[in-house]
Scaffold this active site. Structure first.
Site, short mmCIF file in Angstrom:
data_model
loop_
_atom_site.label_atom_id
_atom_site.label_comp_id
_atom_site.label_asym_id
_atom_site.label_seq_id
_atom_site.Cartn_x
_atom_site.Cartn_y
_atom_site.Cartn_z
N GLU A 78 0.81 -1.22 0.00
CA GLU A 78 0.00 0.00 0.00
C GLU A 78 0.84 1.28 0.00
O GLU A 78 0.82 2.08 0.95
CB GLU A 78 -0.99 -0.01 1.16
CG GLU A 78 -2.01 -1.12 1.01
CD GLU A 78 -3.16 -1.05 2.00
OE1 GLU A 78 -3.16 -0.19 2.89
OE2 GLU A 78 -4.07 -1.89 1.85
N GLU A 182 -4.59 -8.94 -1.21
CA GLU A 182 -5.02 -8.59 0.14
C GLU A 182 -6.48 -8.22 0.17
O GLU A 182 -6.95 -7.49 -0.69
CB GLU A 182 -4.18 -7.43 0.69
CG GLU A 182 -4.49 -7.09 2.12
CD GLU A 182 -3.66 -5.92 2.62
OE1 GLU A 182 -4.23 -5.07 3.35
OE2 GLU A 182 -2.46 -5.83 2.31
#
Length: 188
Positions: A78, A182
């Protein structure tokens, strides 16, 4: 490592493991802390970026000593969350251009020189960033040759239709796979 070794021993087929970093050590980060908003100090090609790339290789080396190998690593978990993260979250912020340059100048060459056959995945963030992120990174021939695929999270999928993100990215870069890496239940 003991749990991974047990799982590998119990599996009837090879397990394909991938790893994704959250943050570099505090001394490498712009804010001097492993938590909160911060980037790697300096810019791609410098001592901080080369050292961070070498951390990836050292990680792979240490696990290999225990017969645990990784099919892939992501360049950063991220990377845009680092701009919006709560103060206690460990993360490194990267823009698409910063990730491109880190891959092209540091991480890609380090992996290529290593004895590991570990593949490299880019993005590892929400599909809302596609296809822009892919255009920036994979639009660079040097970075593109090191990247096997794109890692994607699915928390914000309701915001962006797959045709605008995944399908558009696949049409632009059909030789690079897309892999959801994810998610969790209960998020939105």
């Amino acid at each position: 490592i003991p749990l991974l070794c047990r799982a590998l021993a119990m599996s009837k087929r090879p397990l394909l493991l991938f790893a994704s970093p959250w943050t570099a050590p505090a001394w490498m980060r712009s804010n001097g802390d492993v938590r909160g908003k911060g980037t790697l100090k300096g810019k791609a090609g410098d001592k901080y970026h080369k050292t961070w790339a070498n951390y990836f290789i050292k990680f792979l080396d240490e696990y290999a000593k225990h017969n645990v190998t990784f099919w892939a690593v992501t360049a950063q978990n991220e990377p845009l969350a680092g701009l919006f993260t709560p103060p206690q979250a460990p993360t490194i912020a990267f823009t698409a251009a910063q990730q491109r340059d880190f891959i092209a100048q540091d991480l890609g060459p380090a992996l290529a020189r290593s004895p590991h056959r570990t593949q490299l995945l880019m993005l590892d963030d929400q599909r809302i960033h596609l296809p822009h992120w892919a255009k920036v990174v994979l639009g660079n021939a040097t970075a593109a040759r090191y990247v096997a695929g794109l890692a994607v999270h699915w928390y914000l999928d309701a915001i962006v239709p797959p045709g605008c993100s995944l399908e558009a990215t696949h049409k632009l870069f059909p030789d690079h796979f897309l892999l959801y890496t994810e998610a969790c239940t209960g998020f939105f």
